[in-house]
Scaffold this active site. Structure first.
Site, mmCIF file in Angstrom:
data_model
loop_
_atom_site.group_PDB
_atom_site.id
_atom_site.type_symbol
_atom_site.label_atom_id
_atom_site.label_comp_id
_atom_site.label_asym_id
_atom_site.label_seq_id
_atom_site.Cartn_x
_atom_site.Cartn_y
_atom_site.Cartn_z
ATOM 1 N N ASP A 70 -8.879 -6.668 -4.178
ATOM 2 C CA ASP A 70 -8.445 -4.811 -3.889
ATOM 3 C C ASP A 70 -9.587 -3.983 -4.488
ATOM 4 O O ASP A 70 -8.841 -3.855 -5.426
ATOM 5 C CB ASP A 70 -6.928 -4.778 -3.889
ATOM 6 C CG ASP A 70 -6.344 -3.916 -3.403
ATOM 7 O OD1 ASP A 70 -6.772 -2.919 -3.063
ATOM 8 O OD2 ASP A 70 -5.350 -3.594 -2.896
ATOM 9 N N SER A 126 0.646 -0.906 0.152
ATOM 10 C CA SER A 126 -0.148 -0.144 -0.090
ATOM 11 C C SER A 126 0.995 1.006 0.020
ATOM 12 O O SER A 126 1.452 1.250 -0.785
ATOM 13 C CB SER A 126 -0.908 -0.074 1.001
ATOM 14 O OG SER A 126 -1.807 0.854 0.864
ATOM 15 N N HIS A 181 -7.940 -4.971 -0.307
ATOM 16 C CA HIS A 181 -6.791 -4.500 0.844
ATOM 17 C C HIS A 181 -6.307 -4.557 1.431
ATOM 18 O O HIS A 181 -4.573 -5.203 1.337
ATOM 19 C CB HIS A 181 -6.922 -2.887 0.148
ATOM 20 C CG HIS A 181 -5.952 -2.204 0.467
ATOM 21 N ND1 HIS A 181 -4.625 -1.914 -0.721
ATOM 22 C CD2 HIS A 181 -5.432 -1.204 1.083
ATOM 23 C CE1 HIS A 181 -4.129 -1.606 0.100
ATOM 24 N NE2 HIS A 181 -3.943 -0.177 0.924
#
Lengths: 389, 194
Positions: free
Chosen positions: A318, A153, A351
Site C-alpha cells: 500500500d 482507509s 491499498h
C-alpha cells in the site's frame, strides 16, 4: 441467490435527526437523514454492536444483498455469518455518512432554505462531523458503547476519531490501511481529482443538478486517478503489463493498452453512480483529517485520550497509506501504554487489499473478533485507562 | 496451558505488575502468562505471520515488526524488563540489539541455544556442523547466524555494559548444575542494564 456466509437480503433504513448538528467548520446542519443497515441481533446487554465506517466511494450497504439486486455489500467478504466479523455473534451497523450520495443528506438533497438541491452550498464536513453524526445514530439505536468501531482507509480514520471524541463509547478500534493524516502527495492526488471535476463544463460550479447536467467526464478522470493510487505497481504489472487490446500499435490516441481500457471502464462506471460534489466533499474530509493538529502536530499527545484497545493492520504494498503511517499510530499508542495489536500483511494488492480476501488478513481479524467475543462473555466493563508507567 | 520450563524461569525473574517487552515473542505464551499470573502489561515484537496470529488469539499486544525497526518505537527506560528468548542467535546486529535492550529497560533476560554443548563439539570433530533438537538446521539453511557459547555471551554482555546477575542453564528441559558450558543445551541470563 443468497450465498452461504452472506447475511442474506437486507433492507436499508433511514433515521431522521431534527436536532442541529454543529460542524467543525462552524456551520451547522439543522435537519438531516442518515441511511443505515444492520445485520445480526443486538444482544440484551447491548454490548455486541459493531460500527462499520465506510471509505470514499462506499456506503451503508456493507454486507448482504438488496432485494432488487445490485452489488453485494462492499465488505461482504468480511461481514456475515461465520465471517471474520461474525453476524451470528455481533450486531453490525453500516451507515452512510453525511454528505455522501447514497441516501443520507448530502449535496443532492434539497436545502430546506431554498427547496433546491444544496449543490455547492452543502457545508464542508469533516471526519469528526461524521463521527458526531454516527454517535447520534448510536443514541437512536440504544447503543451506549460499541464493542468495536471498524473501518479501512478513510473508514479507519473515523474509527480512530471515535477513540478521541467518544473514548468511553467503544471498547475496540479496528483501523485498517489507515493513516493519522494525509501526506502532501495524498493531498496532491486529491487536488488533481477535484480539479478534473471542477473543470468539467457540466459542473456549473457545483449546481449541475438544476442544469440537468452531470460532470461525468470530470468524475471519471477523478476516479481514474484515485484508482491508480489504490493499486500497487506490481499488481498493475501483473494484471495488465503492456498488454494491448489492438493487434499492434495503432499510432493514435484511442484505447490501445489494457490498462487504459480498465481505467476508462472504472471511471465511466463510477461516473454513472457517484456524485461529483460528494467526491469533492469526501476528498476534502480526507485532506483535513489530522487529529494531531490541535496538539501542535504531536500525534502522541493527541492519542492520550484514547481508551480503546486497537487492532491496526497495514499492507506492505500500500503506497497510498503505507505501513509506516500505521506504525505512527502504533507508536503513539505504545507511548501511552495502550493495548494494541499491529499486523503488517504481505499482500500484493496495494491499498485495495483491505477490501479483498486474503487468508492471513481475514484470519487475523477473525482472531481479534474472537477475543472481543470472549471479553463480552467475561465482562461488560467500560474500558479503563491504564496508568502511565 | 503449561508454560515451557525455560519460560517459567524467565517469568520467575519478572516482578508482578511490571512492564515487559518480549522481543521475538513467538505465540505470546510468555506475555499471556505474565499478564494472567502476575498482572504484567507489555508488548511483543514478532515478525512471523503465524506467530502474530497465535499471539492475537492469546489477547497479547503483539506488534509485527523486525527487532531492529521495532525497538526504535520505544522510548528510553520504557520497560522494567526486556526479554530476548531464543532469538539472539538469529539476530543480525547482535551488539546493537543488546545495547537497544539496555536503552529501553532496566533489566534484561536473554536465552539462547548453547553452541558449546559437548554433542556439537563431537559433531565438529566428526567433521560435520551439528544438527540437534535445539539447532535443528543444516548449515546452509539456518536462521541461526550468530551461535555462541556461554563464555562468548558473557564476554559480549560485559562489553555492552550489561551486569549479569543470574544464569540458569537447561538440558532437555531440566536444570543443569555442573559443567554447564558443556552440558547446557539452553542458557538463560538475567542482567541489569545500568
Amino acid at each position: 441467490m443468497v450465498q452461504p456466509g452472506s447475511v442474506g437480503v437486507v433492507k436499508p433504513q433511514t433515521k431522521h435527526f431534527a436536532q442541529t448538528l454543529r460542524l467543525t467548520s462552524g456551520a451547522s446542519i439543522g435537519d438531516y437523514t442518515l441511511m443505515y443497515e444492520t445485520y445480526g441481533e443486538l444482544n440484551a446487554e447491548r454490548s455486541n454492536a459493531v460500527l462499520i465506517c465506510h471509505a470514499l466511494n462506499a456506503s451503508h450497504h456493507v454486507a448482504g444483498a438488496h432485494a432488487e439486486g445490485g452489488n453485494p455489500g462492499w465488505w461482504d467478504n468480511m461481514i456475515g455469518p461465520g465471517k471474520p466479523v461474525d453476524t451470528n455473534r455481533f450486531f453490525v451497523v453500516g451507515v452512510n455518512n453525511l454528505g455522501s450520495c447514497f441516501g443520507s443528506t448530502g449535496p443532492m438533497s434539497p436545502d430546506p432554505a431554498t427547496g433546491k438541491p444544496y449543490g455547492a452550498r452543502f457545508p464542508v464536513v469533516t471526519v469528526e462531523d461524521w463521527v458526531d453524526a454516527q454517535a447520534r445514530l448510536a443514541d437512536a439505536l440504544g447503543i451506549v458503547q460499541w464493542a468495536a468501531v471498524m473501518g479501512g482507509s478513510l473508514g479507519g480514520m473515523q474509527a480512530l476519531s471515535w477513540t478521541l471524541r467518544y473514548p468511553a463509547r467503544l471498547r475496540h478500534c479496528v483501523a485498517i490501511a489507515c493513516t493519522p493524516k494525509l501526506s502532501a502527495q495524498n493531498i496532491a492526488f486529491n487536488e488533481v481529482a477535484r480539479t478534473a471535476i471542477r473543470s468539467d463544463p457540466d459542473f456549473y460550479g457545483g449546481d449541475y443538478y438544476v442544469h440537468g447536467a452531470v460532470p461525468k467526464r470530470g468524475l471519471a478522470v477523478a476516479r481514474m486517478i484515485g484508482h491508480i493510487t489504490y493499486l500497487s505497481g506490481d499488481d498493475m504489472a501483473e494484471k495488465f503489463g503492456r498488454l494491448l487490446r489492438t493487434q499492434d500499435y495503432a499510432f493514435g490516441y484511442g484505447v490501445e493498452f489494457e490498462v487504459e481500457s480498465y481505467l476508462r471502464y472504472q471511471g465511466d462506471k463510477f461516473a454513472e453512480y457517484f456524485d461529483a460534489n460528494t467526491y469533492l466533499l469526501i476528498t476534502r474530509a480526507l485532506d483535513y483529517f489530522d487529529p494531531a493538529k490541535e496538539f501542535g502536530g504531536d500525534l502522541t499527545a493527541a492519542l492520550e485520550r484514547a481508551r480503546a484497545r486497537f487492532l491496526i493492520v497495514s499492507f506492505t504494498t500500500d503506497w497510498r497509506f503505507p505501513p509506516a503511517r500505521s506504525r505512527e499510530i502504533v507508536e503513539a499508542l505504545v507511548a501511552h501504554d495502550r493495548d494494541v495489536t499491529y499486523a503488517e500483511i504481505d499482500a500484493p494488492h496495494g491499498h485495495d487489499a483491505f477490501l479483498l480476501e486474503d487468508k492471513r488478513y481475514h484470519r487475523l481479524v477473525a482472531a481479534y473478533f474472537d477475543v472481543i467475543q470472549g471479553e463480552q462473555r467475561t465482562s461488560h466493563a467500560a474500558p479503563a485507562a491504564r496508568g502511565a508507567s | 496451558m503449561t508454560l515451557r520450563s525455560d519460560l517459567q524461569q524467565i517469568a520467575h525473574w519478572i516482578a508482578p505488575r511490571s512492564a515487559v517487552l518480549d522481543l521475538g515473542c513467538g505465540d505470546g505464551a510468555l506475555l499471556a502468562h505474565l499478564r494472567d499470573a502476575k498482572g504484567c502489561h507489555g508488548y511483543g515484537l514478532e515478525i512471523a505471520d503465524d506467530n502474530v496470529l497465535a499471539a492475537t488469539r492469546l489477547r497479547v499486544n503483539v506488534i509485527q515488526a523486525d527487532l531492529e525497526s521495532g525497538l526504535r518505537m520505544f522510548a528510553d527506560d520504557r520497560f522494567d524488563t526486556v526479554v530476548l528468548s531464543q532469538t539472539l542467535q538469529a539476530v543480525h546486529r547482535t551488539e546493537d540489539i543488546l545495547r537497544e535492550m539496555a536503552r529501553v529497560a532496566r533489566q534484561g533476560v536473554v536465552s539462547f541455544p548453547n553452541f558449546g554443548h559437548w554433542r556439537h563439539a563431537l559433531s565438529l570433530l566428526a567433521g560435520r556442523m551439528p544438527v540437534t533438537p535445539e539447532i535443528p538446521y543444516q548449515w546452509y539453511d539456518t536462521p541461526n547466524i550468530h551461535l555462541c557459547t556461554l563464555k562468548d555471551f558473557e564476554i559480549l554482555a560485559a562489553k555492552c555494559g550489561l551486569r549479569v546477575t543470574d544464569r540458569v542453564v537447561f538440558a532437555g528441559g531440566e536444570r543443569v548444575q555442573w559443567l554447564p558450558g558443556l552440558r547446557a543445551t539452553l542458557a538463560l541470563y538475567r542482567f541489569q542494564t545500568r
